[in-house]
Write a protein that holds these residues in place. Structure first.
Motif, PDB file in Angstrom:
ATOM      1  N   THR A 119      -4.471 -30.091   3.669  1.00 47.73           N
ATOM      2  CA  THR A 119      -5.708 -29.606   3.046  1.00 47.73           C
ATOM      3  C   THR A 119      -5.587 -29.592   1.530  1.00 47.73           C
ATOM      4  OG1 THR A 119      -6.331 -28.284   4.969  1.00 47.73           O
ATOM      5  CG2 THR A 119      -7.253 -27.605   2.843  1.00 47.73           C
ATOM      6  N   PHE A 120      -4.495 -29.049   1.014  1.00 49.23           N
ATOM      7  CA  PHE A 120      -4.347 -28.949  -0.438  1.00 49.23           C
ATOM      8  C   PHE A 120      -3.947 -30.283  -1.064  1.00 49.23           C
ATOM      9  CE2 PHE A 120      -4.684 -24.597   0.801  1.00 49.23           C
ATOM     10  CZ  PHE A 120      -5.575 -24.119  -0.159  1.00 49.23           C
ATOM     11  N   HIS A 121      -3.275 -31.136  -0.295  1.00 48.37           N
ATOM     12  CA  HIS A 121      -3.013 -32.478  -0.804  1.00 48.37           C
ATOM     13  C   HIS A 121      -4.321 -33.237  -0.972  1.00 48.37           C
ATOM     14  CE1 HIS A 121      -2.285 -36.829  -0.396  1.00 48.37           C
ATOM     15  NE2 HIS A 121      -1.367 -36.552  -1.297  1.00 48.37           N
ATOM     16  N   ALA A 122      -5.238 -33.097  -0.022  1.00 46.70           N
ATOM     17  CA  ALA A 122      -6.521 -33.791  -0.088  1.00 46.70           C
ATOM     18  C   ALA A 122      -7.317 -33.387  -1.335  1.00 46.70           C
ATOM     19  CB  ALA A 122      -7.345 -33.522   1.172  1.00 46.70           C
ATOM     20  N   LEU A 123      -7.056 -32.198  -1.856  1.00 50.09           N
ATOM     21  CA  LEU A 123      -7.711 -31.733  -3.076  1.00 50.09           C
ATOM     22  C   LEU A 123      -6.970 -32.194  -4.337  1.00 50.09           C
ATOM     23  CD1 LEU A 123      -8.590 -28.078  -2.025  1.00 50.09           C
ATOM     24  CD2 LEU A 123     -10.134 -30.048  -2.188  1.00 50.09           C
ATOM     25  N   GLY A 124      -5.865 -32.915  -4.151  1.00 47.70           N
ATOM     26  CA  GLY A 124      -5.069 -33.369  -5.291  1.00 47.70           C
ATOM     27  C   GLY A 124      -4.213 -32.277  -5.896  1.00 47.70           C
ATOM     28  N   ALA A 125      -3.951 -31.229  -5.126  1.00 43.15           N
ATOM     29  CA  ALA A 125      -3.253 -30.068  -5.667  1.00 43.15           C
ATOM     30  C   ALA A 125      -1.769 -29.994  -5.309  1.00 43.15           C
ATOM     31  CB  ALA A 125      -3.949 -28.792  -5.180  1.00 43.15           C
ATOM     32  N   LEU A 126      -1.302 -30.796  -4.386  1.00 40.55           N
ATOM     33  CA  LEU A 126       0.090 -30.707  -3.950  1.00 40.55           C
ATOM     34  C   LEU A 126       0.986 -31.549  -4.846  1.00 40.55           C
ATOM     35  CD1 LEU A 126       2.075 -29.620  -1.806  1.00 40.55           C
ATOM     36  CD2 LEU A 126       1.615 -31.700  -0.500  1.00 40.55           C
ATOM     37  N   ASP A 127       1.961 -30.894  -5.490  1.00 39.65           N
ATOM     38  CA  ASP A 127       2.868 -31.592  -6.392  1.00 39.65           C
ATOM     39  C   ASP A 127       4.153 -32.041  -5.711  1.00 39.65           C
ATOM     40  OD1 ASP A 127       1.488 -31.425  -9.050  1.00 39.65           O
ATOM     41  OD2 ASP A 127       1.501 -29.307  -8.503  1.00 39.65           O
TER      42      ASP A 127
END
Length: 188
Positions: A119-127
C-alpha cells in the motif's frame, strides 16, 4: 523522512509462523528488543506506521511496544483501548500526510505485512525493505509474496550476519525519494 519496512522471514519465504506470529519470534536466538538488530534499527526511527491487524494485538501487551515512537495506524476504525496519542486514519494518503506533518527528520518504521508494505509502496513512500532471514523452515504462514508486487523494484544495498545464523538483507525500493548512506557491509 525515510519509510523503512523491516520484517523477519523464514528461509522458505514466510513472514509469519503457521500460527500467525512474526517470523523472527520463532527464532531461538530472538530476544525481544535485544536481537536481530532491532535496537539499532529503532534508534534511527521516530515513528511506527502499521495496519490495524498488526496494531490490535499490541493493545493487550503487558508492555507498550513503541514507548518512544509516534504511532500511526491505517485502519477503518479506531480500536477500543487505543491510546490517545496514536493517530489512526482509514485513508493511506491522508495518513501519510499526517506522518509527514509530524515528522522531525527521523525514519518511520513500517511495521506490517505484505499488503501494508505494498500500500505505501504504491504511494511512492517506501524507501527500503529490510529482511531478517531466520534459519528456520515454517512450511506455512503468510508469505512475503505474492501479496508483495514484484514491481517493488528492489535494489540490493547491504547484508550482514546476525547472531544465531540470521542474515539481514537491505534493499532500496524503485522510486524511493532518498538514498541510503553507505554502510560497511555495502562497501565490501
Amino acid at each position: 523522512m525515510k519509510i523503512r519496512a523491516r520484517l523477519g522471514m523464514s528461509v522458505d519465504g514466510y513472514v509469519t509462523t503457521p500460527t500467525g506470529w512474526p517470523a523472527h519470534t520463532a527464532d531461538p536466538a530472538f530476544v525481544s528488543g535485544e536481537s536481530h538488530g532491532i535496537r539499532e534499527f529503532l534508534g534511527g526511527c521516530e515513528a511506527a506506521l502499521m495496519g490495524r491487524t498488526t496494531f490490535e494485538p499490541a493493545l493487550t501487551n503487558d508492555r507498550w511496544p513503541w514507548p518512544n515512537l509516534d504511532v500511526f495506524v491505517l485502519g477503518s476504525h479506531r480500536p477500543a483501548g487505543t491510546p490517545d496519542h496514536v493517530v489512526t486514519d482509514s485513508d493511506p494518503e491522508r495518513l501519510l500526510e499526517k506522518i509527514r506533518a509530524a515528522n522531525r527528520g527521523g525514519a518511520v518504521h513500517l511495521v506490517g505485512g505484505p499488503r501494508t508494505i505494498q500500500t505505501f509502496h504504491a504511494l511512492g513512500a517506501l524507501d527500503t525493505l529490510e529482511l531478517v532471514v531466520v534459519p528456520l523452515l515454517f512450511g506455512g504462514g503468510t508469505q512475503l509474496t505474492p501479496a508483495l508486487d514484484p514491481s517493488l523494484g528492489l535494489t540490493f544495498h547491504s547484508e550482514r550476519a546476525l547472531s544465531g545464523g540470521s542474515v539481514e538483507i537491505v534493499y532500496t525500493c524503485k522510486g524511493s525519494r532518498s538514498s541510503l548512506p553507505s554502510s560497511p557491509a555495502s562497501q565490501r
